[in-house]
Design a protein around this motif. Structure first.
Motif, PDB file in Angstrom:
ATOM      1  N   ASP A   1       9.638  14.376  21.144  1.00 37.58           N
ATOM      2  CA  ASP A   1       8.827  13.683  22.120  1.00 37.58           C
ATOM      3  C   ASP A   1       9.626  13.307  23.363  1.00 37.58           C
ATOM      4  N   GLY A   2      10.907  13.628  23.367  1.00 35.53           N
ATOM      5  CA  GLY A   2      11.722  13.373  24.543  1.00 35.53           C
ATOM      6  C   GLY A   2      12.257  11.967  24.667  1.00 35.53           C
ATOM      7  N   ARG A   3      11.859  11.088  23.763  1.00 37.20           N
ATOM      8  CA  ARG A   3      12.341   9.713  23.845  1.00 37.20           C
ATOM      9  C   ARG A   3      13.712   9.602  23.196  1.00 37.20           C
ATOM     10  N   SER A   4      14.528   8.768  23.770  1.00 36.53           N
ATOM     11  CA  SER A   4      15.844   8.485  23.208  1.00 36.53           C
ATOM     12  C   SER A   4      15.676   7.761  21.885  1.00 36.53           C
ATOM     13  N   GLY A   5      16.470   8.170  20.891  1.00 32.65           N
ATOM     14  CA  GLY A   5      16.424   7.482  19.601  1.00 32.65           C
ATOM     15  C   GLY A   5      15.146   7.726  18.822  1.00 32.65           C
ATOM     16  N   SER A   6      14.490   8.852  19.046  1.00 34.78           N
ATOM     17  CA  SER A   6      13.237   9.114  18.350  1.00 34.78           C
ATOM     18  C   SER A   6      13.447   9.660  16.944  1.00 34.78           C
ATOM     19  N   ALA A   7      14.690   9.824  16.538  1.00 32.11           N
ATOM     20  CA  ALA A   7      14.985  10.286  15.185  1.00 32.11           C
ATOM     21  C   ALA A   7      16.012   9.363  14.553  1.00 32.11           C
ATOM     22  N   THR A   8      15.809   9.061  13.285  1.00 27.85           N
ATOM     23  CA  THR A   8      16.743   8.240  12.538  1.00 27.85           C
ATOM     24  C   THR A   8      17.090   8.966  11.251  1.00 27.85           C
ATOM     25  N   VAL A   9      18.364   8.973  10.902  1.00 25.58           N
ATOM     26  CA  VAL A   9      18.817   9.623   9.677  1.00 25.58           C
ATOM     27  C   VAL A   9      19.499   8.578   8.817  1.00 25.58           C
ATOM     28  N   ARG A  10      19.136   8.567   7.550  1.00 25.65           N
ATOM     29  CA  ARG A  10      19.783   7.675   6.590  1.00 25.65           C
ATOM     30  C   ARG A  10      20.272   8.523   5.430  1.00 25.65           C
ATOM     31  N   ALA A  11      21.564   8.493   5.206  1.00 19.45           N
ATOM     32  CA  ALA A  11      22.144   9.269   4.107  1.00 19.45           C
ATOM     33  C   ALA A  11      22.279   8.380   2.880  1.00 19.45           C
ATOM     34  N   SER A  12      21.979   8.921   1.731  1.00 22.30           N
ATOM     35  CA  SER A  12      22.121   8.161   0.496  1.00 22.30           C
ATOM     36  C   SER A  12      23.540   8.250  -0.049  1.00 22.30           C
ATOM     37  N   GLY A  13      24.354   9.064   0.569  1.00 21.07           N
ATOM     38  CA  GLY A  13      25.754   9.217   0.170  1.00 21.07           C
ATOM     39  C   GLY A  13      26.541   9.812   1.319  1.00 21.07           C
ATOM     40  N   ASP A  14      27.740  10.274   1.015  1.00 22.33           N
ATOM     41  CA  ASP A  14      28.552  10.903   2.058  1.00 22.33           C
ATOM     42  C   ASP A  14      27.809  12.101   2.641  1.00 22.33           C
ATOM     43  N   ALA A  15      27.925  12.270   3.953  1.00 24.69           N
ATOM     44  CA  ALA A  15      27.222  13.366   4.615  1.00 24.69           C
ATOM     45  C   ALA A  15      28.021  13.840   5.826  1.00 24.69           C
ATOM     46  N   THR A  16      27.844  15.097   6.161  1.00 28.71           N
ATOM     47  CA  THR A  16      28.405  15.655   7.382  1.00 28.71           C
ATOM     48  C   THR A  16      27.231  15.981   8.286  1.00 28.71           C
ATOM     49  N   LEU A  17      27.247  15.449   9.478  1.00 22.17           N
ATOM     50  CA  LEU A  17      26.138  15.629  10.412  1.00 22.17           C
ATOM     51  C   LEU A  17      26.606  16.339  11.665  1.00 22.17           C
ATOM     52  N   ALA A  18      25.669  16.978  12.323  1.00 27.00           N
ATOM     53  CA  ALA A  18      25.961  17.623  13.607  1.00 27.00           C
ATOM     54  C   ALA A  18      24.841  17.271  14.574  1.00 27.00           C
ATOM     55  N   GLU A  19      25.206  16.904  15.768  1.00 30.46           N
ATOM     56  CA  GLU A  19      24.216  16.651  16.805  1.00 30.46           C
ATOM     57  C   GLU A  19      23.899  17.973  17.492  1.00 30.46           C
ATOM     58  N   ILE A  20      22.615  18.270  17.596  1.00 31.58           N
ATOM     59  CA  ILE A  20      22.177  19.518  18.212  1.00 31.58           C
ATOM     60  C   ILE A  20      21.426  19.164  19.489  1.00 31.58           C
ATOM     61  N   PRO A  21      21.892  19.649  20.624  1.00 32.00           N
ATOM     62  CA  PRO A  21      21.171  19.379  21.867  1.00 32.00           C
ATOM     63  C   PRO A  21      19.719  19.869  21.778  1.00 32.00           C
ATOM     64  N   PHE A  25      18.126  23.247  19.881  1.00 29.99           N
ATOM     65  CA  PHE A  25      17.213  23.101  18.750  1.00 29.99           C
ATOM     66  C   PHE A  25      15.909  23.864  19.013  1.00 29.99           C
ATOM     67  N   ARG A  26      15.388  23.742  20.207  1.00 33.59           N
ATOM     68  CA  ARG A  26      14.161  24.478  20.551  1.00 33.59           C
ATOM     69  C   ARG A  26      14.378  25.981  20.453  1.00 33.59           C
ATOM     70  N   LEU A  27      15.520  26.449  20.917  1.00 38.75           N
ATOM     71  CA  LEU A  27      15.826  27.876  20.816  1.00 38.75           C
ATOM     72  C   LEU A  27      15.950  28.311  19.361  1.00 38.75           C
ATOM     73  N   LEU A  28      16.562  27.465  18.539  1.00 36.41           N
ATOM     74  CA  LEU A  28      16.679  27.761  17.106  1.00 36.41           C
ATOM     75  C   LEU A  28      15.295  27.927  16.489  1.00 36.41           C
ATOM     76  N   LEU A  29      14.391  27.004  16.784  1.00 36.47           N
ATOM     77  CA  LEU A  29      13.040  27.092  16.223  1.00 36.47           C
ATOM     78  C   LEU A  29      12.305  28.327  16.733  1.00 36.47           C
ATOM     79  N   ARG A  30      12.526  28.681  17.989  1.00 40.31           N
ATOM     80  CA  ARG A  30      11.889  29.873  18.550  1.00 40.31           C
ATOM     81  C   ARG A  30      12.425  31.147  17.911  1.00 40.31           C
ATOM     82  N   ASP A  31      13.743  31.200  17.757  1.00 39.34           N
ATOM     83  CA  ASP A  31      14.386  32.422  17.273  1.00 39.34           C
ATOM     84  C   ASP A  31      14.397  32.550  15.756  1.00 39.34           C
ATOM     85  N   GLU A  32      14.220  31.447  15.065  1.00 46.85           N
ATOM     86  CA  GLU A  32      14.247  31.445  13.597  1.00 46.85           C
ATOM     87  C   GLU A  32      12.981  30.776  13.066  1.00 46.85           C
ATOM     88  N   PRO A  33      11.861  31.483  13.064  1.00 47.70           N
ATOM     89  CA  PRO A  33      10.604  30.865  12.638  1.00 47.70           C
ATOM     90  C   PRO A  33      10.633  30.336  11.208  1.00 47.70           C
TER      91      PRO A  33
END
Length: 76
Positions: A1-21, A25-33
């Motif tokens: 939706d373009g708003r800052s902070g519109s997603a929240t992630v809560r891990a139940s344990g140790d996790a490795t995360l990556a921020e995707i611009p 992300f839009r290109l990924l969804l387009r290219d990988e249906p």
């Protein structure tokens, strides 16, 4: 939706995360249906589970507050 902070992630344990611009992300969804499809399936599952929980609340104040926090990602 373009708003800052519109997603929240809560891990139940140790996790490795990556921020995707957003554009990457839009290109990924387009290219990988398949990725887009799996995300939609997961979101449908989450919505159905939350819908069942909300429908079964029948005046339980603590459950209402907890579900509200989960749905709207706010701290009451």
């Amino acid at each position: 939706d373009g708003r800052s902070g519109s997603a929240t992630v809560r891990a139940s344990g140790d996790a490795t995360l990556a921020e995707i611009p957003r554009e990457v992300f839009r290109l990924l969804l387009r290219d990988e249906p398949t990725v887009a499809w799996r995300m939609m399936e997961r979101l449908v599952h989450v919505i159905r589970c939350l819908d069942k929980r909300v429908a079964g609340l029948h005046g339980c104040h603590e459950e209402v507050d907890r579900t509200h926090r989960e749905l709207f990602l706010v701290n009451l």
